[in-house]
Design a protein around this motif. Structure first.
Motif, PDB file in Angstrom:
ATOM      1  N   SER A 100     -31.415  11.774  65.276  1.00 17.22           N
ATOM      2  CA  SER A 100     -30.977  10.584  64.562  1.00 17.22           C
ATOM      3  C   SER A 100     -31.878   9.421  64.933  1.00 17.22           C
ATOM      4  N   PHE A 101     -31.650   8.253  64.312  1.00 20.52           N
ATOM      5  CA  PHE A 101     -32.565   7.150  64.461  1.00 20.52           C
ATOM      6  C   PHE A 101     -31.812   5.876  64.826  1.00 20.52           C
ATOM      7  N   ARG A 102     -32.460   5.048  65.620  1.00 24.73           N
ATOM      8  CA  ARG A 102     -31.840   3.824  66.087  1.00 24.73           C
ATOM      9  C   ARG A 102     -31.674   2.845  64.929  1.00 24.73           C
ATOM     10  N   THR A 103     -30.471   2.321  64.785  1.00 14.35           N
ATOM     11  CA  THR A 103     -30.153   1.416  63.688  1.00 14.35           C
ATOM     12  C   THR A 103     -29.831   0.032  64.238  1.00 14.35           C
ATOM     13  N   ASP A 104     -30.382  -1.011  63.602  1.00 16.22           N
ATOM     14  CA  ASP A 104     -30.089  -2.375  64.021  1.00 16.22           C
ATOM     15  C   ASP A 104     -28.718  -2.791  63.522  1.00 16.22           C
ATOM     16  N   GLY A 105     -27.951  -3.381  64.406  1.00 10.98           N
ATOM     17  CA  GLY A 105     -26.667  -3.936  64.024  1.00 10.98           C
ATOM     18  C   GLY A 105     -26.824  -5.328  63.447  1.00 10.98           C
ATOM     19  N   PRO A 106     -25.720  -5.961  63.025  1.00 11.94           N
ATOM     20  CA  PRO A 106     -25.804  -7.298  62.409  1.00 11.94           C
ATOM     21  C   PRO A 106     -26.437  -8.346  63.311  1.00 11.94           C
ATOM     22  N   GLU A 107     -26.298  -8.191  64.622  1.00 11.24           N
ATOM     23  CA  GLU A 107     -26.823  -9.188  65.551  1.00 11.24           C
ATOM     24  C   GLU A 107     -28.160  -8.789  66.159  1.00 11.24           C
ATOM     25  N   ASP A 108     -28.699  -7.643  65.770  1.00  8.08           N
ATOM     26  CA  ASP A 108     -29.955  -7.158  66.346  1.00  8.08           C
ATOM     27  C   ASP A 108     -31.128  -7.613  65.489  1.00  8.08           C
ATOM     28  N   TRP A 109     -31.928  -8.512  66.063  1.00  9.19           N
ATOM     29  CA  TRP A 109     -33.117  -9.008  65.361  1.00  9.19           C
ATOM     30  C   TRP A 109     -34.320  -8.851  66.287  1.00  9.19           C
ATOM     31  N   HIS A 110     -35.482  -8.675  65.685  1.00  5.91           N
ATOM     32  CA  HIS A 110     -36.719  -8.486  66.448  1.00  5.91           C
ATOM     33  C   HIS A 110     -37.757  -9.495  65.974  1.00  5.91           C
ATOM     34  N   ARG A 111     -38.735  -9.753  66.819  1.00  3.47           N
ATOM     35  CA  ARG A 111     -39.831 -10.663  66.469  1.00  3.47           C
ATOM     36  C   ARG A 111     -41.140  -9.886  66.441  1.00  3.47           C
ATOM     37  N   VAL A 112     -42.069 -10.399  65.647  1.00  2.00           N
ATOM     38  CA  VAL A 112     -43.396  -9.809  65.597  1.00  2.00           C
ATOM     39  C   VAL A 112     -44.135 -10.157  66.883  1.00  2.00           C
ATOM     40  N   HIS A 113     -45.336  -9.637  67.048  1.00  2.00           N
ATOM     41  CA  HIS A 113     -46.109  -9.879  68.262  1.00  2.00           C
ATOM     42  C   HIS A 113     -46.457 -11.366  68.383  1.00  2.00           C
TER      43      HIS A 113
END
Length: 484
Positions: free
Chosen positions: A8-21
């Protein structure tokens, strides 16, 4: 081909955000920084090393202060650009929020993803970064870009998006990181082939014409200055040659469970993935200069790419210059079921013509009055899975449209064609370089093809309704009968 691992694959939740480099803004905006440094830095050095009492330029201190302020402004702008850019990948959508003063929120449905590219400009390669660019099915107007990520992260994210678009379900109780699907090498083009294809293209005909005009005008006028007026044109032609070589350099084709993968580029490298079933039409063409070498160019229509003007049409190229055997090999990847028992013979007849060999139906003899040279080259053939359209004599073209990808049909007839009992048959695909067309058919044959193709398209769409290519068992594309 190797199947995707059962994970399976990791899924972002509503509060999970990422930034670019963090250095992404610098990679995107380095041209502006370089322009400021060159403009003011040169003046500053001139003032420091060549200052004298007669100098009318700005003082060195003022120039250095301006450069310092520019550096601070750029640094602040780059930081804010990075700080306000976030992305999130869920099971169903990709979200990208960006912008400082004017905020922008982009969303794209994963199940509508048509193709994904991993792009590395020269400076990004130096820092080990890559841009992730993927298209959705709306004619190329909603390209989503993530600039820039670590190369490994970009590949992982591409694999995750493709897996979800393929219908692989996520297990929320045990999420795991996805690994990139393995690929199998199909073919690679030698540098000599790429260089030769560019030198033998229509660009060389233009170059010869420009040089001939320059020489003729120079001889006629007796003035050497005439040649100087052609220097900008010659520089532009040289740049076009350079772009043509570097763009397709190191071209490689591979196949994986994700789809067809294309790798190419010298300075800016691109890893392009076209998922299975996303190709709407295939076009094979050959110009007069390539005919002695037996080279062909293969284009594709992909729903998300549209007309592909942003990248000079290169993203729609499946094979820039290939032999007939190589053409058959790449056709087998995007068109695994040709619908005939002898595909090599049928496609060879379609590419080389003329006449009605291998079941091709060409224009009637009455078409000689308006198409005296190419009337026997204009032809069509319907197989169990696709419609093949052939036309052209100087520039030969064979267009292949799977029945389920037929958008609409039309018949066109002008006054002269009506008098001769002729009609043009046009099959509408998605926006792209391929516009399937059969010229100057007999009126009865055109009407019959119109009715039969409408039935074939409706039947094929019912059979191929599933878009999630890994959600059910599916035959893996093989080189099969095409490579015989």
């Amino acid at each position: 081909m190797t199947e995707l691992p059962a994970a399976s694959f990791r899924t972002d939740g509503p509060e999970d955000w990422h930034r670019v480099h963090p250095i992404s803004p610098l990679v995107r905006g380095w041209v502006a920084v370089a322009a400021v440094l060159v403009l003011f830095g040169r003046n500053s050095l001139d003032s420091v090393f060549y200052s004298n009492s007669n100098s009318s330029g700005a003082p060195a201190g003022v120039i250095l202060a301006v450069v310092g302020v520019a550096v601070v402004v750029f640094s602040l702008a780059f930081y804010l650009s990075w700080r306000f850019t976030r992305y999130q990948v869920t099971d169903s959508q990709v979200h990208i929020n960006s912008g400082i003063v004017f905020r922008q929120q982009r969303r794209a449905r994963i199940d509508r993803v048509q193709a994904i590219d991993v792009v590395q400009p020269l400076l990004a390669r130096f820092f080990g970064l890559a841009e992730l660019k993927f298209e959705v099915a709306d004619g190329g107007k909603s390209a989503i870009k993530l600039s820039f990520l670590k190369l490994e992260e970009a590949k992982r994210l591409r694999a995750a998006i493709l897996a979800r678009a393929a219908g692989v379900h996520v297990d929320p109780a045990a999420p795991q990181d996805v690994t990139e699907a393995p690929e199998r090498h199909v073919l690679a083009l030698a540098p000599g082939r790429i260089i030769g294809s560019v030198l033998l293209s229509g660009l060389s005909a233009v170059s010869v014409a420009v040089v001939a005009v320059a020489v003729a005008l120079g001889v006629w006028s007796g003035e050497f200055a005439v040649f100087l007026g052609f220097v900008p044109i010659l520089i532009g032609l040289a740049a076009s040659y350079w772009k043509g070589v570097t763009r397709d350099f190191n071209f490689r084709v591979a196949v994986s469970p994700d789809g067809v993968r294309l790798h190419y580029g010298m300075l800016e490298t691109r890893s392009q993935t076209i998922p299975p079933g996303r190709v709407q039409a295939v076009g094979i063409s050959q110009g007069p200069f390539w005919r002695p070498f037996g080279w062909y160019r293969v284009h594709v229509n992909v729903a998300g790419y549209g007309a592909d003007r942003a990248d000079n049409g290169n993203r729609t190229v499946l094979l820039p210059a290939g032999t007939l055997q190589e053409v058959m090999a790449v056709l087998a990847l995007v068109f695994p079921e040709p619908g005939v028992p002898n595909p090599v013979d049928v496609f060879t007849a379609g590419l080389r013509g003329p006449g009605n060999t291998e079941g091709f139906v060409h224009s009637p003899r009455s078409a000689r009055w308006i198409d005296p040279l190419a009337w026997r080259y204009n032809a069509f053939r319907a197989t169990d899975t696709a419609l093949l359209c052939r036309h052209g004599i100087l520039f030969r073209r064979l267009q292949v449209v799977p029945h389920e990808r037929t958008q609409s049909l039309s018949l066109r007839q002008g006054p002269l064609m009506a008098a001769l009992g002729l009609v043009d048959f046009e099959l509408h695909s998605t926006a792209g370089p391929i516009q399937p067309l059969v010229h100057h058919m007999a009126l009865d044959a055109g009407r019959r093809l119109f009715d039969e193709q409408a039935v074939r398209a409706a039947t094929a769409r019912r059979i191929h309704a599933v878009e999630h290519w890994l959600a059910q068992p599916q035959a893996q594309p093989q080189e099969g009968p095409h490579a015989r």
